[in-house]
Design an enzyme around this catalytic site. Structure first.
Site, PDB file in Angstrom:
ATOM      1  N   ASN A   9       0.860  -1.190   0.000  1.00 45.39           N
ATOM      2  CA  ASN A   9       0.000   0.000   0.000  1.00 45.39           C
ATOM      3  C   ASN A   9       0.896   1.240   0.000  1.00 45.39           C
ATOM      4  O   ASN A   9       1.500   1.569   1.018  1.00 45.39           O
ATOM      5  CB  ASN A   9      -0.892  -0.033   1.254  1.00 45.39           C
ATOM      6  CG  ASN A   9      -1.704   1.238   1.417  1.00 45.39           C
ATOM      7  OD1 ASN A   9      -1.831   2.037   0.480  1.00 45.39           O
ATOM      8  ND2 ASN A   9      -2.247   1.436   2.607  1.00 45.39           N
ATOM      9  N   TRP A  10       0.975   1.892  -1.142  1.00 42.67           N
ATOM     10  CA  TRP A  10       1.883   3.043  -1.265  1.00 42.67           C
ATOM     11  C   TRP A  10       1.304   4.309  -0.643  1.00 42.67           C
ATOM     12  O   TRP A  10       1.996   5.328  -0.573  1.00 42.67           O
ATOM     13  CB  TRP A  10       2.196   3.308  -2.738  1.00 42.67           C
ATOM     14  CG  TRP A  10       2.960   2.203  -3.417  1.00 42.67           C
ATOM     15  CD1 TRP A  10       3.526   1.099  -2.809  1.00 42.67           C
ATOM     16  CD2 TRP A  10       3.250   2.086  -4.812  1.00 42.67           C
ATOM     17  NE1 TRP A  10       4.146   0.316  -3.750  1.00 42.67           N
ATOM     18  CE2 TRP A  10       3.995   0.902  -4.985  1.00 42.67           C
ATOM     19  CE3 TRP A  10       2.964   2.866  -5.925  1.00 42.67           C
ATOM     20  CZ2 TRP A  10       4.451   0.482  -6.229  1.00 42.67           C
ATOM     21  CZ3 TRP A  10       3.411   2.450  -7.177  1.00 42.67           C
ATOM     22  CH2 TRP A  10       4.154   1.272  -7.311  1.00 42.67           C
ATOM     23  N   LYS A  11       0.049   4.265  -0.260  1.00 41.43           N
ATOM     24  CA  LYS A  11      -0.629   5.448   0.310  1.00 41.43           C
ATOM     25  C   LYS A  11      -0.444   6.651  -0.626  1.00 41.43           C
ATOM     26  O   LYS A  11      -0.326   6.492  -1.832  1.00 41.43           O
ATOM     27  CB  LYS A  11      -0.120   5.735   1.721  1.00 41.43           C
ATOM     28  CG  LYS A  11      -0.124   4.491   2.593  1.00 41.43           C
ATOM     29  CD  LYS A  11       0.042   4.781   4.042  1.00 41.43           C
ATOM     30  CE  LYS A  11       0.176   3.473   4.791  1.00 41.43           C
ATOM     31  NZ  LYS A  11       0.046   3.615   6.222  1.00 41.43           N
ATOM     32  N   HIS A  95      -9.427   0.727   4.969  1.00 41.60           N
ATOM     33  CA  HIS A  95      -8.139   0.952   5.628  1.00 41.60           C
ATOM     34  C   HIS A  95      -8.364   1.865   6.836  1.00 41.60           C
ATOM     35  O   HIS A  95      -9.223   2.753   6.799  1.00 41.60           O
ATOM     36  CB  HIS A  95      -7.148   1.598   4.642  1.00 41.60           C
ATOM     37  CG  HIS A  95      -5.752   1.640   5.186  1.00 41.60           C
ATOM     38  ND1 HIS A  95      -5.333   2.630   6.032  1.00 41.60           N
ATOM     39  CD2 HIS A  95      -4.699   0.802   5.030  1.00 41.60           C
ATOM     40  CE1 HIS A  95      -4.067   2.394   6.367  1.00 41.60           C
ATOM     41  NE2 HIS A  95      -3.662   1.291   5.769  1.00 41.60           N
ATOM     42  N   GLU A  97      -6.883   4.348   7.868  1.00 43.50           N
ATOM     43  CA  GLU A  97      -6.791   5.794   7.581  1.00 43.50           C
ATOM     44  C   GLU A  97      -8.101   6.299   6.969  1.00 43.50           C
ATOM     45  O   GLU A  97      -8.488   7.448   7.184  1.00 43.50           O
ATOM     46  CB  GLU A  97      -5.577   6.068   6.682  1.00 43.50           C
ATOM     47  CG  GLU A  97      -4.279   5.925   7.480  1.00 43.50           C
ATOM     48  CD  GLU A  97      -3.069   5.455   6.703  1.00 43.50           C
ATOM     49  OE1 GLU A  97      -3.054   5.547   5.469  1.00 43.50           O
ATOM     50  OE2 GLU A  97      -2.124   4.970   7.355  1.00 43.50           O
ATOM     51  N   GLU A 168      -5.198  -5.430  10.559  1.00 42.84           N
ATOM     52  CA  GLU A 168      -4.218  -4.365  10.762  1.00 42.84           C
ATOM     53  C   GLU A 168      -4.513  -3.644  12.084  1.00 42.84           C
ATOM     54  O   GLU A 168      -5.371  -2.753  12.126  1.00 42.84           O
ATOM     55  CB  GLU A 168      -4.296  -3.354   9.621  1.00 42.84           C
ATOM     56  CG  GLU A 168      -3.948  -3.941   8.275  1.00 42.84           C
ATOM     57  CD  GLU A 168      -3.359  -2.881   7.349  1.00 42.84           C
ATOM     58  OE1 GLU A 168      -2.231  -3.086   6.897  1.00 42.84           O
ATOM     59  OE2 GLU A 168      -4.005  -1.850   7.120  1.00 42.84           O
ATOM     60  N   GLY A 174       2.422   2.071  10.714  1.00 41.66           N
ATOM     61  CA  GLY A 174       3.347   3.195  10.572  1.00 41.66           C
ATOM     62  C   GLY A 174       4.010   3.616  11.869  1.00 41.66           C
ATOM     63  O   GLY A 174       4.607   4.689  11.956  1.00 41.66           O
ATOM     64  N   SER A 214       3.601  -2.320  10.266  1.00 45.26           N
ATOM     65  CA  SER A 214       5.055  -2.240  10.412  1.00 45.26           C
ATOM     66  C   SER A 214       5.770  -3.551  10.064  1.00 45.26           C
ATOM     67  O   SER A 214       6.719  -3.949  10.741  1.00 45.26           O
ATOM     68  CB  SER A 214       5.424  -1.789  11.829  1.00 45.26           C
ATOM     69  OG  SER A 214       4.887  -0.505  12.086  1.00 45.26           O
ATOM     70  N   GLY A 235       2.886  -1.191   4.301  1.00 42.54           N
ATOM     71  CA  GLY A 235       2.834   0.225   3.982  1.00 42.54           C
ATOM     72  C   GLY A 235       4.226   0.746   3.685  1.00 42.54           C
ATOM     73  O   GLY A 235       4.761   0.570   2.584  1.00 42.54           O
ATOM     74  N   GLY A 236       4.852   1.378   4.683  1.00 38.95           N
ATOM     75  CA  GLY A 236       6.149   2.045   4.508  1.00 38.95           C
ATOM     76  C   GLY A 236       7.185   1.218   3.750  1.00 38.95           C
ATOM     77  O   GLY A 236       7.818   1.718   2.802  1.00 38.95           O
TER      78      GLY A 236
HETATM   79  C1  PEP Z   1      -0.680   0.005   6.020  1.00 36.99           C
HETATM   80  O1  PEP Z   1      -0.755   1.190   5.715  1.00 36.99           O
HETATM   81  O2  PEP Z   1      -1.569  -0.763   5.652  1.00 36.99           O
HETATM   82  C2  PEP Z   1       0.460  -0.441   6.818  1.00 36.99           C
HETATM   83  C3  PEP Z   1       0.420  -1.645   7.301  1.00 36.99           C
HETATM   84  O3  PEP Z   1       1.485   0.457   6.994  1.00 36.99           O
HETATM   85  P1  PEP Z   1       2.927   0.157   7.668  1.00 36.99           P
HETATM   86  O4  PEP Z   1       3.459  -1.120   7.061  1.00 36.99           O
HETATM   87  O5  PEP Z   1       3.762   1.339   7.305  1.00 36.99           O
HETATM   88  O6  PEP Z   1       2.704   0.011   9.134  1.00 36.99           O
END
Ligand code: PEP
Length: 252
Positions: A9-11, A95, A97, A168, A174, A214, A235-236
């Site tokens: 997920n590049w957001k 998600h 967010e 999640e 994050g 993470s 994500g990141g």
């Molecule tokens: C996400 O945004 O779905 C996520 C899991 O982010 P991160 O890996 O950065 O925690």
């Protein structure tokens, strides 16, 4: 046998130049071993670029969100058929967010899941508890409520049977904090049992349930070794091709 899915997920990150580099590196460094499915979720403005660079490769792509309406006067929204038009296989729905920053409700998320499946997309349905809910031991209840909104929709059982679920924990997204593999496994098996009881055992047994929060190459091995963790939503680390591919390589 459930295949592992590693999804990035590049957001709201990237540019044409950065995405060109990222996708070129991913394609060049994809392991030959085909034991993992790969997917990336660019911002919607870059989905066409992903399509033109990934068509014919082993990496699928998808949207980060979708509108709950099929078309019309919904300024700023993207429909399920538009995502299909650009070759998307998946779409992330619910998600944290979207739930917490944009106040999407469980019912709205259920509508999005149903419309996505009707258009031929595979939703990646995100569920999970906040830090406060975790500390109050409400994880189970929160996730059940999130799933119930889908299950109780008239078309929900059919839609969920064509979806992927991503657990999640909001406190792990994050933040650098990760659920321990044992804790994640415990939540995953509870999700699978709940789907089995309320949708059907066959659906539950074949459903891919991803963990997100993470995930990095140095914690992915133990997470992916759990029997009910069928992949990761990243994500990141998905913005770094070495880390993203490294996570998939952790699957034995
Ligand atoms: C996400 O945004 O779905 C996520 C899991 O982010 P991160 O890996 O950065 O925690």
């Amino acid at each position: 046998m459930r295949k592992t899915l590693i999804a990035g997920n590049w957001k709201m990150n990237g540019s044409q130049a950065a995405i060109d580099q990222l996708l070129s590196s991913l394609k060049a460094s994809l392991p030959e071993r085909d034991n993992v499915d790969w997917a990336v979720f660019p911002p919607s403005t870059y989905i066409a670029q992903a399509q033109s660079m990934l068509e014919g490769s082993r990496i699928a792509w998808g949207g980060q969100n979708v509108c709950e309406h099929p078309e019309g006067a919904y300024t700023g929204e993207v429909s399920a058929s538009m995502l299909v038009d650009f070759g998307c296989k998946y779409v992330i729905i619910g998600h944290s967010e979207r739930r917490h920053i944009y106040n999407e409700t469980n019912e709205q998320i259920a509508e999005k899941i149903v419309i996505a499946v009707e258009a031929g997309l595979t939703p990646v349905i995100c569920v999970g508890e906040t830090q406060a809910q975790f500390e109050s031991e409400m994880t189970r209840e929160v996730i059940r409520t999130q799933l119930d909104a889908v299950i109780n929709h008239p078309e929900g059982k059919e839609a969920i049977s064509r979806s992927v679920i991503a657990y999640e924990p909001v406190w792990a997204i994050g933040t650098g904090l990760t659920a321990t593999p044992e804790l994640a496994q415990d939540v995953h098996i509870r999700i699978r049992s709940y789907i089995s009881e309320n949708v059907g055992k066959k659906v539950a047994d074949s459903m891919q349930i991803l963990y997100g929060g993470s995930v990095k190459p140095d914690n992915a091995t133990n997470l992916l070794a759990q029997p009910d963790i069928d992949g990761c939503l990243v994500g990141g680390a998905s913005l770094d091709p070495t880390k993203f591919i490294g996570i998939g390589k952790c699957k034995n």
